[in-house]
Design an enzyme around this catalytic site. Sequence first.
Site, PDB file in Angstrom:
ATOM      1  N   ASP A 375      19.328 -24.146   1.736  1.00 15.67           N
ATOM      2  CA  ASP A 375      19.440 -25.181   2.758  1.00 15.67           C
ATOM      3  C   ASP A 375      18.182 -25.401   3.583  1.00 15.67           C
ATOM      4  OD1 ASP A 375      22.108 -26.051   2.263  1.00 15.67           O
ATOM      5  OD2 ASP A 375      22.835 -24.188   3.105  1.00 15.67           O
ATOM      6  N   GLY A 380      16.226 -28.757   4.962  1.00 13.98           N
ATOM      7  CA  GLY A 380      15.701 -28.607   6.335  1.00 13.98           C
ATOM      8  C   GLY A 380      16.793 -28.137   7.261  1.00 13.98           C
ATOM      9  N   GLY A 382      16.643 -27.135  10.320  1.00 15.41           N
ATOM     10  CA  GLY A 382      16.516 -27.753  11.644  1.00 15.41           C
ATOM     11  C   GLY A 382      16.838 -29.242  11.606  1.00 15.41           C
ATOM     12  N   VAL A 460      25.001 -28.669   7.368  1.00 18.97           N
ATOM     13  CA  VAL A 460      24.371 -29.075   6.118  1.00 18.97           C
ATOM     14  C   VAL A 460      25.480 -29.706   5.264  1.00 18.97           C
ATOM     15  CG1 VAL A 460      22.797 -28.358   4.297  1.00 18.97           C
ATOM     16  CG2 VAL A 460      22.907 -27.048   6.403  1.00 18.97           C
ATOM     17  N   TYR A 463      29.268 -27.796   5.374  1.00 21.34           N
ATOM     18  CA  TYR A 463      29.288 -26.508   6.067  1.00 21.34           C
ATOM     19  C   TYR A 463      28.608 -26.579   7.421  1.00 21.34           C
ATOM     20  CZ  TYR A 463      31.253 -22.535   3.644  1.00 21.34           C
ATOM     21  OH  TYR A 463      32.120 -21.611   3.140  1.00 21.34           O
TER      22      TYR A 463
END
EC number: 1.4.3.-
Lengths: 732, 732
Positions: A375, A380, A382, A460, A463
Amino acid sequence: MDSRKFLQFLVLSFSVALVLFITWFHLPSLPNNDSLLDCNLFSGWCTSKNRFRSFTKPNLIKKTPSSTNNHKHEYDVPHHPLDPLTINEFNKVRAILSTHSLFKSSSSYTLNSIVLEEPDKKLVLEWKKGDPLLPRKASVIARLQGVSHALTVDLTTNQVISHETGLVSGYPVMTIDEMQGILEVPFRNLEFNRSITRRGIDMTEISCLPISSGWYGTPVEENRRLIKVQCYSKKGTVNFYMKPIEGLTVLVDMDRKEVISISDNGLNIPMAKGIDTDYRYSVQKLNGELRLFNPISLEQPEGPSFKIDGNLVKWANWEFHLKPDPRAGIIISQAKVRDPETSELRSVIYKGFTSELFVPYMDPTDGWYFKTYMDAGEYGFGLQAMPLDPLNDCPRNAYYMDGVFASSDGTPYLQSNMICVFESYAGDIAWRHSECPITNLKVTEVRPKVTLVVRMAAAVANYDYIMDWEFQTDGLIRAKVGLSGILMVKGTTYDNMNQVPNQEYLYGTLLSENIIGVIHDHYVTYYLDMDIDGSNNSFVKVNIKKQETSEGESPRKSYLKAVRNVAKTEKDAQIKLSLYDPSEFHVINPSKKSRLGNPAGYKLVPGATAASLLDHEDPPQKRAAFTNNQIWVTPYNKSEQWAGGLFVYQSKGDDTLQVWSNRDRPIENKDIVLWYTIGFHHIPCQEDYPIMPTVSSSFDLKPANFFDRNPILRAPPNFKEDLPVCKARDST
Amino acid sequence: MDSRKFLQFLVLSFSVALVLFITWFHLPSLPNNDSLLDCNLFSGWCTSKNRFRSFTKPNLIKKTPSSTNNHKHEYDVPHHPLDPLTINEFNKVRAILSTHSLFKSSSSYTLNSIVLEEPDKKLVLEWKKGDPLLPRKASVIARLQGVSHALTVDLTTNQVISHETGLVSGYPVMTIDEMQGILEVPFRNLEFNRSITRRGIDMTEISCLPISSGWYGTPVEENRRLIKVQCYSKKGTVNFYMKPIEGLTVLVDMDRKEVISISDNGLNIPMAKGIDTDYRYSVQKLNGELRLFNPISLEQPEGPSFKIDGNLVKWANWEFHLKPDPRAGIIISQAKVRDPETSELRSVIYKGFTSELFVPYMDPTDGWYFKTYMDAGEYGFGLQAMPLDPLNDCPRNAYYMDGVFASSDGTPYLQSNMICVFESYAGDIAWRHSECPITNLKVTEVRPKVTLVVRMAAAVANYDYIMDWEFQTDGLIRAKVGLSGILMVKGTTYDNMNQVPNQEYLYGTLLSENIIGVIHDHYVTYYLDMDIDGSNNSFVKVNIKKQETSEGESPRKSYLKAVRNVAKTEKDAQIKLSLYDPSEFHVINPSKKSRLGNPAGYKLVPGATAASLLDHEDPPQKRAAFTNNQIWVTPYNKSEQWAGGLFVYQSKGDDTLQVWSNRDRPIENKDIVLWYTIGFHHIPCQEDYPIMPTVSSSFDLKPANFFDRNPILRAPPNFKEDLPVCKARDST
């Protein structure tokens, strides 16, 4: 005008000026203007009109969602060498790049990443508040005509001072524009449209996800940036993840934005009905009836006790630098703790962050085998951090920090309320002792445990990762991963387990009619550049071994003996945890002894975890070889920060922590980096449907002979007078 | 008197009567009277004058320390079949025993334990509120002329209805009188006095501890109840543990109260100075200067949401029976959770408690080898639970429950504020999801996590065990052990590690000048009589195994496969945890299927733990053989509740969980008991000196296909209006 009148005039003039001045600086911003640039709150992905441009006079730009943070980022200037790039700096980078030969000549390019290029560690360590700021540089990753470029832009000289290509396999982190752009591709494809129609699904009900395709060494993958698209129906529920269009997978060329092939084989699988899957409070039919408990709240009558100055956080005996990062999420730098004996601030961590994630699904079939997400390096971590809900993601008194990131054309945008900082008290105990009556001493001393939490929640796609860094006054740092959000599920023809033939394996759990929760793992790998009282440290494995007593030595046959082994080279520190061969794992400063001659150290204390059991030669495991051990130690190397490699997307595993560590470099009394992976095996259960109760795990960094004694020995207990007087809001 | 005057007279009379009545019931009690019977607060051990006697009209007896609990226990009557014995019942037992032939004829006996003999499980399960209470019985353990007796007293017929002796090896839990009595013995011994004087220590400065002597199969141990006494100097500090009189060990016959032998060999070891060891806030020289953070408090403007009716606790979707026990500490019974689909209360645990502890020290030398404590069976884990500090051990809104236990002559006494119950909110998240912008759905839903904590803190001499049971609204139960308090340390001649020859092993860490913190383990073994939707359950090991794909099956070489194995007999469920051979551990009800056909279950989720590595033939390990595995499952058997045996003190290991389990009885679809052990290896570090920051670990019992879906899907978030309005107390 006599002097008296002149004085009156002066006072009056000054007052008018003051009023004008104050008014000017407190002018309410227009709502229109206000919402312009907060991409998280008001739009899907930011489109170019919503981005920060190089205003000569920046306007007011941010609408505060409902809480504390109303920071004006246009005025940001860096104060610390590690401070993230400011809006002005992003715009400057963009301007410099636009005149660079590489980009000037190209009509289309993507800036996949623009972040501060941190100055050399040595310079940062020497830098002190009040010193002139170190030269500012930006690290840029760009894609242009099928090639990935790594550039360094010097913001003092306004020049590109380094430019490299083709270093390692793989592609950069996708930009948000790219992820979004991919999703339009299948809709332009006839076969895709036909397949959807054949299933009786309305095209307008579809929601699709861009799924990183991994790397399997097949010819189709060579020199092509691929992604797979799978779709869901959002008919009747916001929780479309529970309504997969099973068996339909579209392989897309990400650079060319065209469909390469379509796999379509789940026609017999009925669409799940999605009943009771919507988790929004507003659509629940039992509003209020299921309030299980009275309101409860963390209250600080005198306010929070932390101070945040730019990116510097000071709380209790801690100080650290905190910044949002598009790839890592949260970066903690220069964490230092005050020694109560000397009042000195002592270094613990130079830099700590989530380096990579690995989430392999355990289903080798056509539509599933490639789901082996990384991820941070693919999406990314963040970039995926969503604005925190100010009353539920964090307690009321939290401070919120925004991220300012660059979009794919280089313009900065706001990731608002991305990180929260708050003090937590769960009713726990920092230390206690009661004398038992036997000794006839009447002593009960108890200290409440209050901690500082730094939190981010990255969604993401399905999740949600709740990422906490928790600082304790006793010197302990806890890194915690919470997993919530929504499962990635698989459509099935089965309604009930009684229909499943005994020998058939489902690769997961039947969660609802026609829905299987597929088994998967989560690995979260932390980069921990420990600097215990300075950069030169050693890694010591304190092995706990059974020692048999010799004949006649003792009525005991055995005891456990601690055997210290200092790791000489990297391979000494490739560690698989074992319950029956236990060790403590210390990072020590061999030159810094305690009053009693013990080396100052911190130990890594693993919590519950899981190890990857995939075959080491399996392509996903090769790419995620950083999960082959739970602990690693490498010598500090500026270029070794991303455990899965700089370019993780479609990487072949040639730039992983495993590869670096196998060089077996010396690590004794060196500047070393500790790596730790938290793992989870997740066999879904019905309770995870339609949204998962949080599951968490953590590890601790705990002082071990770092302090001469308990550093909170003298901390006061709670007194009655400390507690606030509260009343329910509706009683006001 | 006309009617009007009569009315006036009536009103006046009534008012006067009311005033008198109110005054009578609210008369301030004399401090003298008040403090009479609260042994924990006002005296060392209770002496006989401080105990509850058979008052016909009980007086007011308890002084509330500073908080909520002012329960009058004299009026207690049992309401539930599992309610602990009341004061009246204790007194009745004492009366019945005093007329029994066994005790009538004996001038001296000790009642080591008097507790409720719980009715047969079947009867308890059938019993419903409103039914007549089941016949009350007491289970008594007594020692008399060197023999241990187990008796059952029927409180309906006033008769001893069963009486057994000599069942297994070992002796009962020591009484508090016994522990105290032992400590006087050395002082009557000339050699002991001489040794102390020779060391230049003032006899009045000495504090001694009764240290269970283990069992090593030597002749001196045969048919003698032994204990060892070691002493400390309390000169200049309340923390005498840090000033051991090293090398002086007195072996005492506990029944005869006489010294058997003295081992005296540490004359060369200087007494540690004990500087900076006093941990009391009142003696700190920096009062207030070290306040690291502003006050923070858990506030519930509408009050706590739990209800406690006698021993029944109701909170959110949970109900359970809670009682203090002199041996186990906290006993949780009949824990049930409400299913939101059916509103039905469903059984999870019939009975859960801390069955035994094992704390072996890792030093085989003369004064240390025998330190292998089994705190529940030797000292009484509940007996050692100290009154909780109402502002620091638990948050302000906690409810406190007292223990009423029997002293060694049978008279009941009060263990005040022994257990607290409170709601906790740490700022954590029960579940969350944000839609990421890619899907263009603007959704952020987050629910705060609020839990109910049941806590006890047992100070078994130096160590403090903070024992939590935590209930979550999502159905999860967490059992947590926190270790704090003071280390057991060893005197040494060394001041600094630079004096220690390289080859010398210290058995621990030099913590301060002349002080070594000796390495030790802690094991805490839980008895968990799981009743998932009824008593007949099965234990399923869901093994996670690497599965290689066959040629051409998939681009993946491997995936993880969940393989379910139902344990047929006990040996199938003797489990050593392994990171590289992982499993989930489910207790399921094979007859109760979810809507989808999955068996209703709960899984045991271990947290960080440690395994005992001692030789299985080492006497301490034989006695603590219940730590040979982390998980065991036994068929329910009323007599198998104490993992180290009924009589743990000086036991030979003939009545342990290992012995029972080796019978390998069938456990499939039976009433089964799950056992789990949390372990800690503890290599002390300087931060543990002079008092240890809390270290904790836990395990979870987590619903797995027990609910048809997430049971808190419909729970509301926090709204602004829920939060209280607070101000600092000193601003009032």
